[in-house]
Design an enzyme around this catalytic site. Structure first.
Site, PDB file in Angstrom:
ATOM      1  N   SER A 142       0.854  -1.190   0.000  1.00  0.00           N
ATOM      2  CA  SER A 142       0.000   0.000   0.000  1.00  0.00           C
ATOM      3  C   SER A 142       0.886   1.235   0.000  1.00  0.00           C
ATOM      4  O   SER A 142       1.673   1.439   0.924  1.00  0.00           O
ATOM      5  CB  SER A 142      -0.904   0.006   1.239  1.00  0.00           C
ATOM      6  OG  SER A 142      -1.669   1.197   1.277  1.00  0.00           O
ATOM      7  N   SER A 144       1.272   5.630  -1.477  1.00  0.00           N
ATOM      8  CA  SER A 144       0.494   6.870  -1.379  1.00  0.00           C
ATOM      9  C   SER A 144      -0.575   6.989  -2.466  1.00  0.00           C
ATOM     10  O   SER A 144      -1.656   7.495  -2.224  1.00  0.00           O
ATOM     11  CB  SER A 144       1.437   8.068  -1.461  1.00  0.00           C
ATOM     12  OG  SER A 144       2.253   7.977  -2.608  1.00  0.00           O
ATOM     13  N   ILE A 145      -0.269   6.495  -3.658  1.00  0.00           N
ATOM     14  CA  ILE A 145      -1.191   6.665  -4.788  1.00  0.00           C
ATOM     15  C   ILE A 145      -2.082   5.449  -4.999  1.00  0.00           C
ATOM     16  O   ILE A 145      -3.237   5.572  -5.397  1.00  0.00           O
ATOM     17  CB  ILE A 145      -0.389   6.981  -6.071  1.00  0.00           C
ATOM     18  CG1 ILE A 145       0.054   8.442  -6.039  1.00  0.00           C
ATOM     19  CG2 ILE A 145      -1.174   6.685  -7.327  1.00  0.00           C
ATOM     20  CD1 ILE A 145       0.879   8.872  -7.231  1.00  0.00           C
ATOM     21  N   ALA A 146      -1.570   4.268  -4.722  1.00  0.00           N
ATOM     22  CA  ALA A 146      -2.318   3.046  -5.034  1.00  0.00           C
ATOM     23  C   ALA A 146      -1.962   1.928  -4.072  1.00  0.00           C
ATOM     24  O   ALA A 146      -0.983   2.020  -3.328  1.00  0.00           O
ATOM     25  CB  ALA A 146      -2.001   2.606  -6.470  1.00  0.00           C
ATOM     26  N   GLN A 147      -2.789   0.891  -4.072  1.00  0.00           N
ATOM     27  CA  GLN A 147      -2.405  -0.340  -3.384  1.00  0.00           C
ATOM     28  C   GLN A 147      -2.632  -1.518  -4.313  1.00  0.00           C
ATOM     29  O   GLN A 147      -3.404  -1.443  -5.267  1.00  0.00           O
ATOM     30  CB  GLN A 147      -3.114  -0.480  -2.051  1.00  0.00           C
ATOM     31  CG  GLN A 147      -4.589  -0.700  -2.035  1.00  0.00           C
ATOM     32  CD  GLN A 147      -5.113  -0.688  -0.591  1.00  0.00           C
ATOM     33  OE1 GLN A 147      -4.789   0.188   0.202  1.00  0.00           O
ATOM     34  NE2 GLN A 147      -5.947  -1.660  -0.258  1.00  0.00           N
ATOM     35  N   VAL A 148      -1.904  -2.611  -4.019  1.00  0.00           N
ATOM     36  CA  VAL A 148      -1.858  -3.755  -4.938  1.00  0.00           C
ATOM     37  C   VAL A 148      -2.396  -5.000  -4.247  1.00  0.00           C
ATOM     38  O   VAL A 148      -2.011  -5.307  -3.111  1.00  0.00           O
ATOM     39  CB  VAL A 148      -0.403  -3.997  -5.408  1.00  0.00           C
ATOM     40  CG1 VAL A 148      -0.328  -5.215  -6.322  1.00  0.00           C
ATOM     41  CG2 VAL A 148       0.155  -2.766  -6.109  1.00  0.00           C
ATOM     42  N   LYS A 162      -3.649  -3.310  -9.380  1.00  0.00           N
ATOM     43  CA  LYS A 162      -3.182  -2.039  -8.806  1.00  0.00           C
ATOM     44  C   LYS A 162      -4.373  -1.076  -8.803  1.00  0.00           C
ATOM     45  O   LYS A 162      -4.914  -0.757  -9.867  1.00  0.00           O
ATOM     46  CB  LYS A 162      -2.027  -1.491  -9.655  1.00  0.00           C
ATOM     47  CG  LYS A 162      -1.370  -0.236  -9.133  1.00  0.00           C
ATOM     48  CD  LYS A 162      -0.171   0.117 -10.018  1.00  0.00           C
ATOM     49  CE  LYS A 162       0.501   1.403  -9.620  1.00  0.00           C
ATOM     50  NZ  LYS A 162       1.642   1.732 -10.507  1.00  0.00           N
ATOM     51  N   ASP A 300      13.537   3.088 -13.196  1.00  0.00           N
ATOM     52  CA  ASP A 300      13.507   2.703 -11.776  1.00  0.00           C
ATOM     53  C   ASP A 300      13.842   1.217 -11.629  1.00  0.00           C
ATOM     54  O   ASP A 300      13.048   0.441 -11.097  1.00  0.00           O
ATOM     55  CB  ASP A 300      12.110   2.996 -11.207  1.00  0.00           C
ATOM     56  CG  ASP A 300      12.104   3.079  -9.684  1.00  0.00           C
ATOM     57  OD1 ASP A 300      13.192   3.223  -9.096  1.00  0.00           O
ATOM     58  OD2 ASP A 300      11.016   3.016  -9.094  1.00  0.00           O
TER      59      ASP A 300
END
Length: 472
Positions: A142, A144-148, A162, A300
């Site tokens: 989890s 800041s923008i999304a969780q999986v 996602k 990345d």
């Protein structure tokens, strides 16, 4: 001569007002009050950390501007955590003490309750029971923008979903517009700031972060990378997750679950293959060729995003952050690669001069000697093998942390040398070099005796001087 605000033209003033009005319109009416309250709480708590008046049993922290700003950014939430990560990945733009401190900027948040996640999935893709036979209610991660979440399609494939957190798009737009407008106003009031390209950097931050919010764009990146692997004949040895388009929207991304281990987990890799050297060569060749032939590159490739899969293939994951190389930078990187392979430090210095912005003549020979000293430092650093491998609970978190800090310190040395010699390098170069330094670490762990400049298997590096069309 210095320029003052009195010299601003009416056209410049009108342009600023137009930008302010547009930003306010983009942000929407509901964003400001809730962000004001959150900002007040975040600032109060951060000041309290350094206050001499503390609760019994607590001690005030010694004040440090980079630490205070990093804590504040974490408490301000999604936008500022992402902004902190932008600082951490841009040593050519920000002071070294901030780049190092913002490596610690944690993008890990309390997970949303399952009923909230379920509503988002169903709103975006339809009833869960129509598409999925199972979704794990406990998220794999989890941020800041999304969780999986792990899941299984009705057709039997194992996937990860996602899910973008609610209202995060409005929040980011409001914050990023504020940051952009603040930079425009500062430049207007203090024209000398224009030389630092403050609003250009803010605009860069804004566009790169808003792109991360569009999961269809990330899906497109993954599919383009998979097409590149197919065209290069690499699908038997390298992969990226398959995207399930019917269950993917701007706010939900459903993709194949790749099972494997991190590229720094040498112990586990040796249980998968008896030739780890070939694996890392394949990974490096793949990434380098993608830089030379695609309009963007994976920006990345830290050890959580580059996997060795259970079937022995290399897996690239997380295509939310990509870099784009302009033709000028690309040509200079090609010259740099060729000079590096030949051990020509003056040639490396000239390539960097061709890439960077400078207001003065650079002493190429002195610059070459400085580069040689840095390259020798990098070559002499060997990884602490004790820090690599599997920790007691089966994770490789310590190895990833070790890897990140070492890579950042090396990158800062390169940036310091270029700035000491009067050069300012573009951000995409910093991103490129950081990925190259990650691979340098992986090579030292998995192929410590490999000479990348002479080994015949390093096909991508040896073809770096080819004329390649760059889309800009």
């Amino acid at each position: 001569a210095k320029k003052s605000v009195r010299e601003r033209t009416s056209e410049e003033a009108v342009s600023l007002i137009r930008d302010v009005v547009q930003a306010a319109f983009d942000a929407g009416p509901r964003a400001a009050p809730s962000r004001t309250l959150q900002a007040y709480i975040a600032i109060s708590r951060t000041l309290q950390d350094f206050s001499p008046i503390q609760r019994p049993g607590r001690q005030a922290e010694e004040f440090s501007a980079p630490v205070a700003l990093r804590k504040l950014f974490e408490r301000l939430g999604a936008t500022y955590i992402k902004l902190g990560q932008f600082v951490a990945s841009s040593p050519s733009l920000f002071p070294s003490e901030y780049v190092l401190e913002f490596q610690k900027c944690l993008d890990s948040t309390e997970p949303l309750e399952w009923n909230v996640v379920k509503k988002i999935i169903e709103k975006e893709t339809g009833p869960i029971t129509d598409n999925f036979s199972f979704i794990d209610k406990t998220p794999l991660a989890s941020a800041s923008i999304a969780q999986v979440h792990a899941a299984k399609l009705k057709t039997g494939e194992e996937v990860v979903i996602k899910v973008q957190k609610p209202q995060i798009d409005n929040l980011l737009k409001a914050d990023l517009n504020f940051i952009y407008i603040a930079s425009r106003v500062l430049e207007f009031l203090q024209p000398d700031f224009e030389r630092t390209s403050l609003s250009a950097v803010a605009g860069d931050v804004k566009s790169s972060m808003l792109e991360e919010l569009d999961f269809e764009k990330e899906a497109e990146n993954i599919e383009e990378f998979r097409a590149f692997l197919r065209d290069q004949g690499l699908r038997d040895s390298v992969t990226a997750p398959r995207v399930y388009r019917d269950q993917t929207t701007k706010k939900v991304l459903t993709m194949e679950r790749l099972r494997g281990v991190s590229m720094v987990d040498a112990e586990s890799i040796r249980t998968i293959t008896n030739d780890p050297e070939s694996l890392i060569i394949t990974a490096l060749n793949t990434w380098t060729t993608s830089v030379m032939t695609m309009p963007w590159f994976h920006a990345d490739v830290h050890s959580g995003n580059l996997l060795v899969l259970d079937d022995g293939r290399v897996g690239f994951i997380d295509f939310g952050m990509v870099g784009r190389v302009g033709e000028k930078t690309f040509n200079a990187v090609s010259e740099l690669s060729t000079a590096m392979a030949l051990g020509d430090y003056d040639g490396m210095a000239q390539a960097l001069c061709n890439m960077g912005a400078t207001d003065e003549d650079v002493d190429v020979q002195k610059f070459g000697r400085d580069i040689e000293a840095v390259m020798n430092d990098i070559a002499n650093v060997s990884p602490d093998i004790a820090a690599v491998g599997v920790s007691g609970d089966g994770t490789v978190q310590a190895a990833i942390s070790f890897d990140e800090n070492e890579v950042t310190n090396m990158l800062l040395k390169i940036v310091d040398v270029t700035e000491d010699n009067g050069l300012k390098l573009p951000r995409e170069f910093g991103l490129l070099v950081k990925q190259s330094l990650y691979f340098d670490r992986y090579l030292k762990i998995l192929a410590p005796d490999l000479n990348t400049s002479t080994d015949e298997r390093m096909v991508a590096l040896q073809s770096a001087d080819r004329k390649v069309e760059v889309i800009v």
